[in-house]
Design an enzyme around this catalytic site. Sequence first.
Site, mmCIF file in Angstrom:
data_model
loop_
_atom_site.group_PDB
_atom_site.id
_atom_site.type_symbol
_atom_site.label_atom_id
_atom_site.label_comp_id
_atom_site.label_asym_id
_atom_site.label_seq_id
_atom_site.Cartn_x
_atom_site.Cartn_y
_atom_site.Cartn_z
ATOM 1 N N GLY A 80 48.321 37.768 32.638
ATOM 2 C CA GLY A 80 49.362 38.146 33.590
ATOM 3 C C GLY A 80 50.315 36.994 33.891
ATOM 4 N N THR A 81 49.760 35.801 34.023
ATOM 5 C CA THR A 81 50.588 34.633 34.331
ATOM 6 C C THR A 81 51.581 34.377 33.205
ATOM 7 O OG1 THR A 81 48.986 33.608 35.802
ATOM 8 C CG2 THR A 81 50.507 32.124 34.673
ATOM 9 N N ASN A 160 49.001 40.962 45.888
ATOM 10 C CA ASN A 160 47.591 40.705 45.606
ATOM 11 C C ASN A 160 46.786 40.371 46.850
ATOM 12 O OD1 ASN A 160 49.510 38.516 45.253
ATOM 13 N ND2 ASN A 160 47.735 37.204 44.919
ATOM 14 N N GLN A 188 48.358 43.946 39.890
ATOM 15 C CA GLN A 188 47.412 44.561 40.827
ATOM 16 C C GLN A 188 47.443 46.083 40.793
ATOM 17 O OE1 GLN A 188 45.076 43.104 42.649
ATOM 18 N NE2 GLN A 188 45.637 41.002 42.152
ATOM 19 N N SER A 208 47.585 42.475 33.436
ATOM 20 C CA SER A 208 46.518 41.540 33.092
ATOM 21 C C SER A 208 45.257 42.324 32.748
ATOM 22 C CB SER A 208 46.279 40.629 34.288
ATOM 23 O OG SER A 208 45.015 40.032 34.197
ATOM 24 N N HIS A 210 41.962 41.373 32.860
ATOM 25 C CA HIS A 210 40.747 41.251 33.662
ATOM 26 C C HIS A 210 40.865 41.846 35.061
ATOM 27 C CE1 HIS A 210 41.618 37.711 36.360
ATOM 28 N NE2 HIS A 210 42.642 37.656 35.535
ATOM 29 N N THR A 246 48.360 33.764 16.476
ATOM 30 C CA THR A 246 47.504 34.817 15.934
ATOM 31 C C THR A 246 46.980 35.679 17.077
ATOM 32 O OG1 THR A 246 46.867 33.386 14.126
ATOM 33 C CG2 THR A 246 45.436 35.265 14.552
ATOM 34 N N CYS A 335 41.901 26.311 53.120
ATOM 35 C CA CYS A 335 40.705 25.744 52.516
ATOM 36 C C CYS A 335 40.342 26.436 51.222
ATOM 37 C CB CYS A 335 39.541 25.867 53.476
ATOM 38 S SG CYS A 335 39.710 24.754 54.841
#
Lengths: 402, 139
Positions: A80-81, A160, A188, A208, A210, A246, A335
């Site tokens: 996706g990126t 997301n 998403q 994407s 995954h 490839t 965090c």
Amino acid sequence: MCGKGVNGFMKRIYMDHAATTPTDNEVVKAMEPYFTQKYGNPNSIHSFGQEARDAVEEARKKVAHLIGANPSEIIFTGGGTESDNFAIKGIAWANQKKGNHIITSKIEHHAVLHSCQFLEKHGFRVTYLPVDKYGLIDPDNVKKAITDQTILVTIMHANNEIGAIEPIKEIGKVVKEAGIYFHTDSVQTVGHIPIDVNDLGVDMLSMSGHKLYGPNGVGVLYLRKGTRIDSLIGGGSQEKNRRAGTENVAGIVGMGKAAELAEKRLVQGEEDKLIKLRDRLIKEITEKVDHVLLNGHPKKRLPGNVNLCFEFIEGESMLLNLDMEGVAASSGSACTSGSLEPSHVLLAIGLPPEIAHGSLRLTLGKDNTEEEVECVIDILPKIIEKLRALSPFKGSWEGLKK
Amino acid sequence: MSMYSDKVMEHFKNPHNVGEIKDADGIGEVGNPICGDIMKIYIKVKDDKIVDCKFKTFGCGAAIATSSMVTEMVKGKTIEEALEISNKTVAEALGGLPPIKMHCSNLAADGLSKAIEDYKKKIQDSKLKTEIKNQCKKM
């Protein structure tokens, strides 16, 4: 017993499907032969190569079918990126003679934001549109931002973090009227809500593997026929000169299978099942806990997305406590983002940083059950109570020095 | 989660000395809402020794664990000894912290020094007050 399995082994509950989804067993099975048996290079002329070629083209058809596209408009990428980078930088480079202005929003994924920031360093101008308190973009604002220099509008299909589903179809109309390219980051939404690229009116759409029970390391850019774009990765003539390298045959096969299975699930009404679980989580948690806010829109949201802010406590400590109970979730707290500031999305919807730090995202997937939802509803209020007992703020933010 | 040491998780799961000291001799507050870590450290001092220390913390796992650790480390120490406790020694006592946490959530020792500062200021103020009172009496 909640969160605990037999023989003392913890029964873990995965509610972080917006981060990644488990690869479907059927997907893995479909991929397997392409590692050790059908390992040919799809660009080779021999039979090994040709069986790999057939598999790639079959996958292309399946992905195209899921989003109402023509197979020739499907470009396989590394994820996706990469698709986002390709769409944005590729359009910018190829159309810079027409103009140097790009429109996006403040709540995009970093794959989009950082691509735009990169282009700013190279002479392009970018407008970052604001969102309302639900995280929604006003198509009128897109219209107002368009200038004679605008070459691209890129707005995500759904966010997301807070799950807000943007009015892509309405924005598509505005963009089309202006004769500008329109890209949407659909990572998403593909496979989770019905999508038709013609109905949405997009020229490019990122997806994407995954995020829809397919493998990591594979993605797709839908590229409408006739779109002027430069490629991001140069080399061989794969993917009709659009993306060199490839082909990741096993990954592409997995992506195709994942698309096929996603289409089946959509027909079988998976969306409604998830919405039911989602709304139950939201309703019962907000009833049981006070000083809690729902982030995103109550209805215009991804079927599996729950995002809440609990005041007076911080997200990571919530995640650690949930993890100790076997529940996997995520947060927009600094965090957990690896930066010093809380999520740009939560700040963009107007939350002060101290509240944004208390965000918790639970994202449901196809295998989550009523029982698991009940478990989270049971343990979460206890965790909130435990952490609030440690907090210097009790029932108000009195004494907070800003 | 394996990002934290066992010792950090131990303190995070069962933080020691949580709470406020009503008649504290010194209170120190550090952190800010942008970073998402705010700590309040309370100390009770008797004969130049810290006899009690409690904390309240809004923050992540590292913030809570370091707060808990510093309250344990400081008990029974003299003011001078207490001032030797640094953010670094707190992190070491916890078996280390992830690099990203070293500067943002490792503030507990700073909170303690602020509490000691507060204590010293209070002592000075009260000394000053008695001096003034005595002088007034003499006049």
